[in-house]
Design a protein around this motif. Sequence first.
Motif, PDB file in Angstrom:
ATOM      1  N   ARG A  23       0.838  -1.202   0.000  1.00  0.00           N
ATOM      2  CA  ARG A  23       0.000   0.000   0.000  1.00  0.00           C
ATOM      3  C   ARG A  23       0.872   1.250   0.000  1.00  0.00           C
ATOM      4  O   ARG A  23       0.665   2.170  -0.810  1.00  0.00           O
ATOM      5  N   ARG A  24       1.858   1.292   0.891  1.00  0.00           N
ATOM      6  CA  ARG A  24       2.713   2.481   0.981  1.00  0.00           C
ATOM      7  C   ARG A  24       3.556   2.655  -0.275  1.00  0.00           C
ATOM      8  O   ARG A  24       3.862   3.787  -0.680  1.00  0.00           O
ATOM      9  N   LEU A  25       3.953   1.530  -0.886  1.00  0.00           N
ATOM     10  CA  LEU A  25       4.787   1.602  -2.079  1.00  0.00           C
ATOM     11  C   LEU A  25       3.960   1.714  -3.356  1.00  0.00           C
ATOM     12  O   LEU A  25       4.515   1.658  -4.462  1.00  0.00           O
ATOM     13  N   ASP A  26       2.641   1.839  -3.197  1.00  0.00           N
ATOM     14  CA  ASP A  26       1.733   2.050  -4.330  1.00  0.00           C
ATOM     15  C   ASP A  26       1.829   0.917  -5.351  1.00  0.00           C
ATOM     16  O   ASP A  26       1.896   1.149  -6.558  1.00  0.00           O
ATOM     17  N   ARG A  27       1.806  -0.331  -4.843  1.00  0.00           N
ATOM     18  CA  ARG A  27       1.830  -1.493  -5.731  1.00  0.00           C
ATOM     19  C   ARG A  27       0.707  -2.463  -5.351  1.00  0.00           C
ATOM     20  O   ARG A  27       0.955  -3.632  -5.067  1.00  0.00           O
ATOM     21  N   PRO A  28      -0.531  -1.999  -5.328  1.00  0.00           N
ATOM     22  CA  PRO A  28      -1.626  -2.846  -4.848  1.00  0.00           C
ATOM     23  C   PRO A  28      -1.899  -4.054  -5.732  1.00  0.00           C
ATOM     24  O   PRO A  28      -2.481  -5.035  -5.275  1.00  0.00           O
ATOM     25  N   ASP A  29      -1.488  -3.993  -7.006  1.00  0.00           N
ATOM     26  CA  ASP A  29      -1.777  -5.105  -7.917  1.00  0.00           C
ATOM     27  C   ASP A  29      -1.153  -6.409  -7.432  1.00  0.00           C
ATOM     28  O   ASP A  29      -1.710  -7.487  -7.633  1.00  0.00           O
ATOM     29  N   ARG A  30      -0.011  -6.345  -6.753  1.00  0.00           N
ATOM     30  CA  ARG A  30       0.638  -7.560  -6.269  1.00  0.00           C
ATOM     31  C   ARG A  30      -0.110  -8.182  -5.102  1.00  0.00           C
ATOM     32  O   ARG A  30       0.078  -9.352  -4.791  1.00  0.00           O
ATOM     33  N   ALA A  31      -0.965  -7.406  -4.439  1.00  0.00           N
ATOM     34  CA  ALA A  31      -1.715  -7.942  -3.306  1.00  0.00           C
ATOM     35  C   ALA A  31      -2.706  -9.016  -3.737  1.00  0.00           C
ATOM     36  O   ALA A  31      -3.070  -9.898  -2.954  1.00  0.00           O
ATOM     37  N   VAL A  32      -3.138  -8.972  -4.984  1.00  0.00           N
ATOM     38  CA  VAL A  32      -4.093  -9.969  -5.481  1.00  0.00           C
ATOM     39  C   VAL A  32      -3.520 -11.376  -5.357  1.00  0.00           C
ATOM     40  O   VAL A  32      -4.250 -12.339  -5.062  1.00  0.00           O
ATOM     41  N   ASP A  33      -2.211 -11.506  -5.542  1.00  0.00           N
ATOM     42  CA  ASP A  33      -1.568 -12.824  -5.471  1.00  0.00           C
ATOM     43  C   ASP A  33      -1.643 -13.434  -4.077  1.00  0.00           C
ATOM     44  O   ASP A  33      -1.365 -14.630  -3.918  1.00  0.00           O
ATOM     45  N   PHE A  34      -2.014 -12.637  -3.075  1.00  0.00           N
ATOM     46  CA  PHE A  34      -2.013 -13.124  -1.695  1.00  0.00           C
ATOM     47  C   PHE A  34      -3.419 -13.203  -1.102  1.00  0.00           C
ATOM     48  O   PHE A  34      -3.567 -13.467   0.079  1.00  0.00           O
ATOM     49  N   LEU A  35      -4.433 -13.024  -1.940  1.00  0.00           N
ATOM     50  CA  LEU A  35      -5.802 -13.148  -1.443  1.00  0.00           C
ATOM     51  C   LEU A  35      -6.119 -14.586  -1.022  1.00  0.00           C
ATOM     52  O   LEU A  35      -6.993 -14.808  -0.195  1.00  0.00           O
ATOM     53  N   ALA A  36      -5.410 -15.541  -1.600  1.00  0.00           N
ATOM     54  CA  ALA A  36      -5.635 -16.951  -1.258  1.00  0.00           C
ATOM     55  C   ALA A  36      -4.444 -17.543  -0.508  1.00  0.00           C
ATOM     56  O   ALA A  36      -4.241 -18.760  -0.523  1.00  0.00           O
ATOM     57  N   ARG A  52      -2.012 -19.078   2.354  1.00  0.00           N
ATOM     58  CA  ARG A  52      -2.345 -20.091   3.362  1.00  0.00           C
ATOM     59  C   ARG A  52      -2.554 -19.494   4.746  1.00  0.00           C
ATOM     60  O   ARG A  52      -3.128 -20.133   5.633  1.00  0.00           O
ATOM     61  N   SER A  53      -2.086 -18.267   4.963  1.00  0.00           N
ATOM     62  CA  SER A  53      -2.203 -17.612   6.261  1.00  0.00           C
ATOM     63  C   SER A  53      -3.383 -16.637   6.283  1.00  0.00           C
ATOM     64  O   SER A  53      -3.535 -15.798   5.380  1.00  0.00           O
ATOM     65  N   ALA A  54      -4.199 -16.728   7.316  1.00  0.00           N
ATOM     66  CA  ALA A  54      -5.328 -15.804   7.462  1.00  0.00           C
ATOM     67  C   ALA A  54      -4.846 -14.366   7.598  1.00  0.00           C
ATOM     68  O   ALA A  54      -5.481 -13.431   7.082  1.00  0.00           O
ATOM     69  N   LEU A  55      -3.719 -14.169   8.301  1.00  0.00           N
ATOM     70  CA  LEU A  55      -3.192 -12.815   8.472  1.00  0.00           C
ATOM     71  C   LEU A  55      -2.790 -12.206   7.142  1.00  0.00           C
ATOM     72  O   LEU A  55      -3.090 -11.042   6.857  1.00  0.00           O
ATOM     73  N   VAL A  56      -2.104 -12.986   6.323  1.00  0.00           N
ATOM     74  CA  VAL A  56      -1.663 -12.473   5.025  1.00  0.00           C
ATOM     75  C   VAL A  56      -2.869 -12.181   4.139  1.00  0.00           C
ATOM     76  O   VAL A  56      -2.912 -11.168   3.434  1.00  0.00           O
ATOM     77  N   ARG A  57      -3.873 -13.063   4.144  1.00  0.00           N
ATOM     78  CA  ARG A  57      -5.087 -12.808   3.348  1.00  0.00           C
ATOM     79  C   ARG A  57      -5.754 -11.507   3.790  1.00  0.00           C
ATOM     80  O   ARG A  57      -6.198 -10.708   2.960  1.00  0.00           O
ATOM     81  N   PRO A  67      -6.935 -22.665  -5.225  1.00  0.00           N
ATOM     82  CA  PRO A  67      -6.154 -22.729  -3.984  1.00  0.00           C
ATOM     83  C   PRO A  67      -7.079 -22.816  -2.769  1.00  0.00           C
ATOM     84  O   PRO A  67      -8.140 -22.178  -2.744  1.00  0.00           O
ATOM     85  N   PRO A  68      -6.706 -23.601  -1.754  1.00  0.00           N
ATOM     86  CA  PRO A  68      -7.554 -23.716  -0.558  1.00  0.00           C
ATOM     87  C   PRO A  68      -7.857 -22.371   0.084  1.00  0.00           C
ATOM     88  O   PRO A  68      -8.951 -22.156   0.617  1.00  0.00           O
ATOM     89  N   GLY A  69      -6.906 -21.443   0.040  1.00  0.00           N
ATOM     90  CA  GLY A  69      -7.116 -20.137   0.662  1.00  0.00           C
ATOM     91  C   GLY A  69      -8.245 -19.343   0.045  1.00  0.00           C
ATOM     92  O   GLY A  69      -8.810 -18.452   0.692  1.00  0.00           O
ATOM     93  N   ALA A  70      -8.608 -19.652  -1.204  1.00  0.00           N
ATOM     94  CA  ALA A  70      -9.702 -18.918  -1.840  1.00  0.00           C
ATOM     95  C   ALA A  70     -11.032 -19.272  -1.179  1.00  0.00           C
ATOM     96  O   ALA A  70     -11.904 -18.410  -1.017  1.00  0.00           O
ATOM     97  N   ALA A  71     -11.189 -20.548  -0.785  1.00  0.00           N
ATOM     98  CA  ALA A  71     -12.447 -20.979  -0.165  1.00  0.00           C
ATOM     99  C   ALA A  71     -12.654 -20.304   1.187  1.00  0.00           C
ATOM    100  O   ALA A  71     -13.724 -19.739   1.459  1.00  0.00           O
TER     101      ALA A  71
END
Length: 458
Positions: free
Chosen positions: A248-261, A263-268, A299-303
């Motif tokens: 967010r601070r580095l203005d690169r939100p597009d890469r966050a999509v890769d972490f929506l799923a 394995r960690s709830a915190l990272v999601r 990916p299991p994290g998506a569910a």
Amino acid sequence: MRAGVAAALRLAEGVALPDALDTGDPAAWLELDEGVGAVGWSGTSAARRQSSADERAVLTALAAGDPLSDARLAVALCHRDGRVRHRALGRVAGRPALLPLVVVRCTDWAEPVRARARDRLAEALDSVTAAPLAPLIRRLGDRHRGDFAMGLLGDVLRRAPRDHLAPLLASGDRAVRRFAYGLAVEEGFLSPAELARAAARDDDAVVRTLCADAALTAVTHDTAAQVLDALLGARSTRARSAGVTALRRLDRPDRAVDFLADRSALVRACARYVLRQHGTDPLPWYRARCAEPADPSLPPGAAIGLAECGTRAGAALLWPLLDHPAPGVRARAVAGLRTLDVTDVRRMWRMLDDPAPGVVREATLALLPSAAGLPERELVRRLDPALPRWVRVSAWRLLNAHGEVVRLRAAVALLDGPDERLRTRAAAVVRRALRWGAGSRSEPEAARLLARGRALLG
């Protein structure tokens, strides 16, 4: 203590230091210090007489200024008499093998001994001797009067070439690594990329947090790519979550999509936060990913991520995922339905027969609130020792959530079973019933079960 006494006796006999104790282990030096003081009261009478004779020989040589081996001088440095320790410290110059005991004496209760030891350590501690002494200094740093050696160590390492800190950064002693990385961060010895790599690979949570925070504080436009690659690719949840939040601070939100799923709830959660801060709702992404229930790449994290968005309408997409070919997806779908508080007992019951332990575990958690309405006979059948352990654990947890008599019946059935951990849990239930179950004894079956349980427990 016994190891220290044995080492003290061997040293008094003239056995070389490396043969008497593990000189690379800080605990061995502390045990030796205690052992020398206790050696006069340990062992047989013959051993005590021999110890006294060896001690007199050391004291005589020390008083006369005669040569003393490192082994004999080590005994004198730990002697019960402060005057002996003080005199022995005058003979340690040029003897690097005895520096660990000089460190120990820096926390001595006797002020003259302590002062002389600190003078000797200040003379001997340099960038070469600092690394091997650091584990002992760090251990003594938590003791009363341990701050002097810690401060001296920090001063030496600040002035030393940077590569002399490297052994401490790679030390197997977690406390030493924490100290070394704290010093490196404070002095700016490591670049943001190096700090990010340390956050990604170290197995200590304190070091990971320290390095991740420092890396993100010092990151610049030129180093952002290296820092993010290290953090986002880390196995550590803390490092990945720090990297995702930094998007967010580095203005690169597009890469966050890769972490929506992830394995960690915190990272999601961090990934959803970054996207929302940039005006993107992550819910459509989850819906689209979960729309095809047989998708092998799901990916299991998506569910579970779909459920974490908090809309019960997502249950319509999760139910079909209970038949997904991947066990991880099935388990996360069950967990997602439980998160949304959407549980169809009949449909969830069949998941107890899933071949994957993780699915059975999640289904058990989902059924626990409804355990009293589940068929007891079928659950008891699942306690059969021939069945997989996760099936038996699931049945026990659900039976344990039944009423008192059902719980007791299941516990008694497990008392003579082959599973030690289940026996332990069942025994606790039976003992508690024996202690507090006077009211249950009015029921004939409960009385019989208590009697049987008492007999099995001996």
